[in-house]
Design a protein around this motif. Structure first.
Motif, PDB file in Angstrom:
ATOM      1  N   THR A   1       0.842  -1.187   0.000  1.00 36.41           N
ATOM      2  CA  THR A   1       0.000   0.000   0.000  1.00 36.41           C
ATOM      3  C   THR A   1       0.879   1.239   0.000  1.00 36.41           C
ATOM      4  OG1 THR A   1      -1.684  -1.206   1.252  1.00 36.41           O
ATOM      5  CG2 THR A   1      -1.821   1.206   1.242  1.00 36.41           C
TER       6      THR A   1
ATOM      7  N   VAL B   1       2.441   4.720   0.942  1.00 30.64           N
ATOM      8  CA  VAL B   1       2.507   5.399   2.243  1.00 30.64           C
ATOM      9  C   VAL B   1       2.899   6.868   2.102  1.00 30.64           C
ATOM     10  CG1 VAL B   1       3.049   3.283   3.499  1.00 30.64           C
ATOM     11  CG2 VAL B   1       4.905   4.667   2.567  1.00 30.64           C
TER      12      VAL B   1
ATOM     13  N   VAL C   1       4.789  10.716   5.297  1.00 28.94           N
ATOM     14  CA  VAL C   1       4.873   9.257   5.270  1.00 28.94           C
ATOM     15  C   VAL C   1       3.957   8.714   6.356  1.00 28.94           C
ATOM     16  CG1 VAL C   1       6.361   7.241   5.494  1.00 28.94           C
ATOM     17  CG2 VAL C   1       7.236   9.320   4.408  1.00 28.94           C
ATOM     18  N   ASP C   2       3.042   7.850   5.973  1.00 28.67           N
ATOM     19  CA  ASP C   2       2.111   7.223   6.911  1.00 28.67           C
ATOM     20  C   ASP C   2       2.642   5.837   7.255  1.00 28.67           C
ATOM     21  OD1 ASP C   2       0.002   6.454   8.464  1.00 28.67           O
ATOM     22  OD2 ASP C   2      -1.370   6.089   6.786  1.00 28.67           O
ATOM     23  N   TYR C   3       3.309   5.742   8.407  1.00 30.30           N
ATOM     24  CA  TYR C   3       3.883   4.455   8.799  1.00 30.30           C
ATOM     25  C   TYR C   3       2.840   3.486   9.339  1.00 30.30           C
ATOM     26  CZ  TYR C   3       8.738   5.715   8.031  1.00 30.30           C
ATOM     27  OH  TYR C   3       9.939   6.040   7.444  1.00 30.30           O
TER      28      TYR C   3
ATOM     29  N   SER D   1       0.538   2.414   7.513  1.00 27.95           N
ATOM     30  CA  SER D   1       0.303   1.547   6.345  1.00 27.95           C
ATOM     31  C   SER D   1       1.589   0.942   5.813  1.00 27.95           C
ATOM     32  CB  SER D   1      -0.382   2.358   5.234  1.00 27.95           C
ATOM     33  OG  SER D   1      -1.561   2.975   5.698  1.00 27.95           O
ATOM     34  N   PHE D   2       2.661   1.021   6.595  1.00 26.45           N
ATOM     35  CA  PHE D   2       3.957   0.559   6.107  1.00 26.45           C
ATOM     36  C   PHE D   2       3.934  -0.934   5.802  1.00 26.45           C
ATOM     37  CE2 PHE D   2       8.238  -1.113   6.782  1.00 26.45           C
ATOM     38  CZ  PHE D   2       8.984  -0.290   5.961  1.00 26.45           C
TER      39      PHE D   2
END
Length: 449
Positions: A321, A323, A333-335, A337-338
């Motif tokens: 996905t 991020v 950065v959306d961790y 959704s890492f």
């Protein structure tokens, strides 16, 4: 991140009657109920290897500095305290012996007597004087006099040895504290690796990221396949290591790790996954070890982070996905959704099978037309169409002509003259010799009356 040494894979069995379950052999039921895969490298990067029966233990003492640095913190602190305590007690004992042998203990309080060390009246005071001498505290109450040459020599020896002990022990503590192992804790790998199509090629992918704002300089990534093998001569090689190309020749293995990156391995003929399909992957006993190396920007020390993936952690037909999003003036950065993945359309065949299918579709008519004619003559069903529309159009025309007569003659008009068609040969064999993608073909099979 997971830190389990073993990753169990549970196999769900169909429900059976109680009597049938009791009749099953116990060893088979236990073996099928739970299958354990032993890791070579754990998810947190620690190697799951223990060295046993090491007889040449003296080699550890030849490199005593590295041995002390590699010890656990509790042992390191214990040795640190013990070294200083032993040296203080040792030299304190010598100071007390000098005072005892000179008779200073018998003249305590005698103003006419000049002792070796003033105000030294027992072992405790000698121990305190040893601490003051080695640590250069110098309270001023106890002091050495000039009437004691042996005391002056001992003072020089203790000062030199104390400096060496300080340099050695403080150096060990500094190196151990500044080790970049903790820096690797903020270098994260995705929980799973995925296999999917990228630019028309089957690829194995995993994601890496850095949680800190201080970056890893000169970062590079490499991967190893850990799998036991048997040679042609019958030699068994346990845990054989095979390189997995993650962009060594193109430079893609050198990373600018500012935001999370997806590392891709193209599954080609040089790849160890060339013949592995989706159905075969769960049956393989393999492990992928990934290693990220670089220098810490703040200290300049080399840092290495490791992780691994076993077969149960490799998802076929999935992608990561995204991020990274564009905000007002910066990238975010959306961790959360890492580690997330989503399913995508991916062939279940191996890369080798996909390459063979693609090569069949791109073969010239010298191969495809003759085989189609033979299948039609034998009355076999023709498989689903593959290849270009031009190839299939020519094939259908020739098959219709073939049905008119089994003994026909063929005439060809070609761009380049390469011999003449033999009218006495059957149409099928003439096609095998003269058909090509570079020919302009006019084929007419006439009926021989």
């Amino acid at each position: 991140m997971e830190q389990d040494i073993e990753s169990p894979v549970t196999i769900h069995q169909p429900k059976l009657p109680k009597q049938a379950r009791e009749d099953l052999p116990k060893n088979i039921s236990k073996e099928c109920a739970k299958r354990k895969i032993q890791r070579y490298v754990r998810k947190d990067g620690k190697c799951n290897v223990h060295h046993g029966n090491v007889r040449e233990t003296y080699r550890y003492l030849t490199d005593i500095f590295t041995t002390l640095v590699d010890l656990k913190w509790r042992f390191n602190l214990l040795i640190f305290v013990m070294v200083y305590t032993v040296t203080w007690l040792f030299f304190g004992m010598i100071w007390w012996l000098i005072a005892y042998m000179r008779g200073d203990m018998d003249h305590i309080g005698d103003s006419t007597w000049t002792p070796c060390v003033s105000n030294l009246n027992g072992f405790v005071s000698a121990f305190l004087f040893s601490i003051e001498t080695e640590t250069t505290i110098g309270y001023g109450y106890r002091v050495i006099t000039d009437k004691c040459p042996e005391g002056i020599i001992l003072l020089l020896v203790q000062s030199v040895l104390g400096s060496i002990v300080n340099a050695f022990m403080v150096g060990c503590m500094f190196v151990k504290i500044s080790q970049p192992k903790k820096r690797a804790e903020t270098l994260v790998f995705s929980t799973n690796a995925v296999i999917s199509m990228r630019d028309g090629k089957l690829c194995l992918m995993f994601r890496v990221g850095d949680l800190r704002n201080s970056h890893i300089v000169e970062a590079s990534i490499r991967a190893k396949l850990i799998k036991s093998k048997q040679t042609k001569e019958g030699e068994f090689i346990p845990l054989n290591q095979t390189d997995i190309n993650v962009g060594y020749y193109t430079g893609d293995d050198r990373l600018f790790l500012v935001s999370p990156l997806i590392i891709s391995h193209e599954i080609n003929q040089q790849s160890p996954f060339w013949e592995i399909s989706k159905a075969q992957l769960p049956k393989e006993e393999l492990e992928i070890v990934v290693i990220l190396e670089g220098m810490v920007e703040a200290t300049g020390m080399t840092c290495q982070a490791r992780s691994s993936y076993i077969t149960s952690e490799i998802l076929w037909g999935y992608r990561f996905t995204p991020v990274l999003t564009l905000e007002d003036g910066f990238y975010e950065v959306d961790y959360n959704s890492f580690h997330e993945t989503y399913e995508t359309n991916t062939p279940v065949y191996s890369a080798k099978e996909l390459a063979e299918m693609a090569s069949r579709a791109e073969l010239p008519l010298t191969w495809s037309v003759s085989s189609k004619l033979d299948q039609h003559a034998e009355g076999k069903p023709i498989p689903e169409r593959k290849g270009s529309a031009r190839q299939w159009a020519l094939t259908e025309v020739l098959m219709r002509s073939r049905t008119v007569s089994q003994t026909g003659s063929c005439s060809f008009r070609r761009k380049a003259s390469r011999g003449t068609c033999n009218p006495t040969r059957p149409c099928t064999y003439a096609l095998c010799n003269y058909f090509s993608l570079h020919l302009v073909i006019n084929a007419a099979c006439t009926k021989v009356l």
